[in-house]
Scaffold this active site. Structure first.
Site, PDB file in Angstrom:
ATOM      1  CB  SER A  18      44.687 142.721 -68.116  1.00  0.00           C
ATOM      2  OG  SER A  18      43.792 143.724 -67.720  1.00  0.00           O
ATOM      3  CG  LEU A  19      48.455 146.700 -64.960  1.00  0.00           C
ATOM      4  CD1 LEU A  19      49.153 148.052 -64.941  1.00  0.00           C
ATOM      5  CD2 LEU A  19      48.977 145.830 -63.821  1.00  0.00           C
ATOM      6  CB  SER A  20      41.397 145.614 -66.186  1.00  0.00           C
ATOM      7  OG  SER A  20      41.676 146.482 -67.256  1.00  0.00           O
ATOM      8  CB  THR A  67      41.696 143.906 -74.046  1.00  0.00           C
ATOM      9  OG1 THR A  67      42.854 144.604 -74.513  1.00  0.00           O
ATOM     10  CG2 THR A  67      42.076 142.487 -73.649  1.00  0.00           C
ATOM     11  CE  LYS A  71      40.347 147.394 -76.690  1.00  0.00           C
ATOM     12  NZ  LYS A  71      41.064 148.617 -76.374  1.00  0.00           N
ATOM     13  CG  ASN A  92      36.654 150.052 -73.723  1.00  0.00           C
ATOM     14  OD1 ASN A  92      35.536 150.535 -73.847  1.00  0.00           O
ATOM     15  ND2 ASN A  92      37.540 150.523 -72.860  1.00  0.00           N
ATOM     16  CG  ASP A 108      39.726 151.938 -75.209  1.00  0.00           C
ATOM     17  OD1 ASP A 108      40.088 151.823 -74.025  1.00  0.00           O
ATOM     18  OD2 ASP A 108      39.565 150.962 -75.973  1.00  0.00           O
ATOM     19  NE  ARG A 159      54.275 146.569 -89.378  1.00  0.00           N
ATOM     20  CZ  ARG A 159      54.404 145.594 -88.504  1.00  0.00           C
ATOM     21  NH1 ARG A 159      55.612 145.236 -88.077  1.00  0.00           N
ATOM     22  NH2 ARG A 159      53.347 144.967 -88.031  1.00  0.00           N
ATOM     23  N   GLY A 250      50.647 155.578 -71.264  1.00  0.00           N
ATOM     24  CA  GLY A 250      49.246 155.174 -71.356  1.00  0.00           C
ATOM     25  C   GLY A 250      48.571 154.827 -70.045  1.00  0.00           C
TER      26      GLY A 250
HETATM   27  P1  ATR Z   1      46.033 147.914 -80.556  1.00  0.00           P
HETATM   28  O1  ATR Z   1      44.627 147.469 -80.374  1.00  0.00           O
HETATM   29  O2  ATR Z   1      46.809 148.023 -79.274  1.00  0.00           O
HETATM   30  O3  ATR Z   1      46.111 149.173 -81.363  1.00  0.00           O
HETATM   31  P2  ATR Z   1      46.735 146.300 -82.828  1.00  0.00           P
HETATM   32  O4  ATR Z   1      45.343 146.462 -83.341  1.00  0.00           O
HETATM   33  O5  ATR Z   1      47.340 144.940 -82.864  1.00  0.00           O
HETATM   34  O6  ATR Z   1      46.822 146.750 -81.325  1.00  0.00           O
HETATM   35  O7  ATR Z   1      47.680 147.351 -83.583  1.00  0.00           O
HETATM   36  C1  ATR Z   1      49.047 147.363 -83.429  1.00  0.00           C
HETATM   37  C2  ATR Z   1      49.631 148.538 -84.216  1.00  0.00           C
HETATM   38  O8  ATR Z   1      51.051 148.515 -84.030  1.00  0.00           O
HETATM   39  C3  ATR Z   1      49.394 148.465 -85.724  1.00  0.00           C
HETATM   40  O9  ATR Z   1      49.259 149.769 -86.222  1.00  0.00           O
HETATM   41  C4  ATR Z   1      50.706 147.829 -86.208  1.00  0.00           C
HETATM   42  O10 ATR Z   1      51.039 148.106 -87.559  1.00  0.00           O
HETATM   43  P3  ATR Z   1      50.543 147.123 -88.766  1.00  0.00           P
HETATM   44  O11 ATR Z   1      49.130 147.530 -89.034  1.00  0.00           O
HETATM   45  O12 ATR Z   1      51.473 147.442 -89.866  1.00  0.00           O
HETATM   46  O13 ATR Z   1      50.683 145.721 -88.246  1.00  0.00           O
HETATM   47  C5  ATR Z   1      51.685 148.506 -85.311  1.00  0.00           C
HETATM   48  N1  ATR Z   1      52.956 147.782 -85.232  1.00  0.00           N
HETATM   49  C6  ATR Z   1      53.201 146.604 -84.615  1.00  0.00           C
HETATM   50  N2  ATR Z   1      54.489 146.261 -84.756  1.00  0.00           N
HETATM   51  C7  ATR Z   1      55.085 147.249 -85.488  1.00  0.00           C
HETATM   52  C8  ATR Z   1      56.416 147.493 -85.960  1.00  0.00           C
HETATM   53  N3  ATR Z   1      57.421 146.645 -85.704  1.00  0.00           N
HETATM   54  N4  ATR Z   1      56.655 148.621 -86.657  1.00  0.00           N
HETATM   55  C9  ATR Z   1      55.673 149.512 -86.904  1.00  0.00           C
HETATM   56  N5  ATR Z   1      54.389 149.340 -86.482  1.00  0.00           N
HETATM   57  C10 ATR Z   1      54.100 148.225 -85.786  1.00  0.00           C
END
Ligand code: ATR
Length: 286
Positions: A18-20, A67, A71, A92, A108, A159, A250
Site C-alpha cells: 500500500s502507498l497510503s 482495503t 471493505k 474504505n 473511493d 468474468r 488509478g
Molecule cells: P477490487 O476490490 O480491487 O475490485 P476484487 O473485489 O478482488 O478486487 O475484484 C477483482 C475483479 O477482477 C473481479 O471483477 C474479478 O473477476 P471475478 O469476479 O470473475 O473473479 C476480476 N478479475 C480478476 N482476475 C481476472 C481475470 N484473469 N480475468 C478477468 N477478470 C478478472
C-alpha cells in the site's frame, strides 16, 4: 507508561504494497502533526477483535483505511455509515469519534469522481463501459448511479457473470440502476461506442497479463481509465495510447480518496500545498 503516538493506518490483506502510509505520513510531516500511519495486515478472523480494541479509550488509533478484502466485511462492526457508504455498502475509511464510536465512510466513489473532474471529463450523457464487479466496481458504480448529471448508459461485464448481476441487483435495492446493463460477454459491451472505458479488474497488475479488450475497439475520442496504478502503464493503457485515446491510471483515484479520508479524520480541508506534497510522494513511490 509513555503515551502512544496518535495512530492511523490501513487494515486489509495484503497491505504491504500500500502507498497510503507514504501519502498520509507526508501530510502529517508537512502539517507538523505528531502522528503516524501504519500498516495493519489482518486475517479475516482478527478484524472484529481489532475494531473492538480500537473502541477502547486506551487505543491510540483515531482513523483507519480499509482495503481488500474487508471493505464490506467491516460494516457489521461499525456504529454508523455515511449516506454514500450506506448506499454502496462498502467502507474504505473509518473515523473514530471522540466517544470511540466508529463511523464508516467511502471515499473511493468521490475520489474517482474528483479524478475525472481533474481530467475535465464530464459524465453527463456519456456511454460508459465497466470491466469487473469487485469492490472497486461497487464504489465506482454507486458514484455513477447517484450522480445528478446522469451518464447515458453503463455496460458492465465481469468474468463471473453472476457476480456482476448480483452486484447490480444489490445496488438496485438502494438506488436507481436503470442505466446499468450487465452483459454476458465482453463482445456485447459495444466498447467501440463508449466514451469512457473503466478497468476495475486486477488484470494488468502483472507484466505478462493479457489485455482484456480488442485494440480495434478503442478510439481516439475515448477516455480509458485503469484503476491499477502499479504498473503505471498497463497493457490496456499502452494499447489505448497507441490508439490515440486519452488515458488515466488509478494514481489519481488513490490520491483523491486519501485526501478525502484525511479530511474525514481531521474534520478540516487540506491545504493545496499539503495536497501537492501528498501527490508528489505518491509519484515518487509508484
Ligand atoms: P477490487 O476490490 O480491487 O475490485 P476484487 O473485489 O478482488 O478486487 O475484484 C477483482 C475483479 O477482477 C473481479 O471483477 C474479478 O473477476 P471475478 O469476479 O470473475 O473473479 C476480476 N478479475 C480478476 N482476475 C481476472 C481475470 N484473469 N480475468 C478477468 N477478470 C478478472
Amino acid at each position: 507508561m509513555p503515551e502512544q503516538k496518535l495512530t492511523y493506518g490501513i487494515i486489509g490483506n495484503p497491505v504491504k504494497h500500500s502507498l497510503s502510509p507514504v501519502m498520509h505520513n507526508t501530510a502529517f510531516k508537512a502539517l507538523a502533526v505528531d502522528a503516524v500511519y501504519q500498516l495493519f495486515p489482518l486475517e479475516e478472523d482478527e478484524v472484529e477483535s481489532f475494531l473492538k480494541d480500537v473502541r477502547k479509550t486506551s487505543s491510540p488509533i483515531f482513523g483507519l483505511n480499509v482495503t481488500v478484502p474487508y471493505k464490506e466485511k467491516v460494516i457489521p462492526f461499525l456504529d454508523a455509515l455515511s449516506p454514500f457508504a450506506q448506499k454502496a455498502m462498502a467502507v474504505n475509511t473509518i473515523v473514530v469519534e471522540p466517544d470511540r464510536h466508529l463511523i464508516g465512510h467511502n471515499t473511493d466513489g468521490a475520489g474517482f469522481l474528483a479524478h475525472l473532474a481533474e481530467l475535465q471529463f464530464d459524465l453527463k450523457g456519456k456511454r460508459i463501459v465497466v470491466l469487473g464487479a469487485g469492490g472497486t466496481a461497487r464504489s465506482i458504480l454507486t458514484a455513477l448511479c447517484l450522480l445528478p448529471q446522469r451518464p447515458e448508459s453503463i455496460h458492465l461485464y465481469n468474468r463471473t457473470h453472476q457476480k456482476a448481476k448480483g452486484l447490480v441487483a444489490d445496488l438496485g435495492k438502494r438506488m436507481d440502476v436503470g442505466m446499468v446493463a450487465v452483459e454476458a460477454s465482453i463482445d456485447d459491451l459495444n466498447i467501440e461506442l463508449a466514451d469512457l472505458l473503466i478497468n476495475t479488474t486486477s488484470v494488468g497488475l502483472h507484466s505478462d497479463d493479457p489485455c482484456l479488450v480488442d485494440d480495434s475497439l478503442i478510439h481516439a475520442d475515448m477516455l480509458v481509465y485503469d484503476v491499477i496504478y502499479r504498473p503505471a502503464l498497463t497493457p490496456l493503457l499502452e494499447l489505448a495510447q497507441a490508439r490515440g485515446a486519452k488515458t488515466a491510471n488509478g494514481l489519481g483515484l488513490l490520491f483523491y480518496q486519501g485526501v478525502l479520508s484525511f479530511q474525514h479524520w481531521s474534520g478540516m480541508p487540506l491545504d493545496a500545498k499539503i495536497k501537492q506534497k501528498m501527490r508528489r510522494s505518491l509519484l515518487t513511490y509508484a
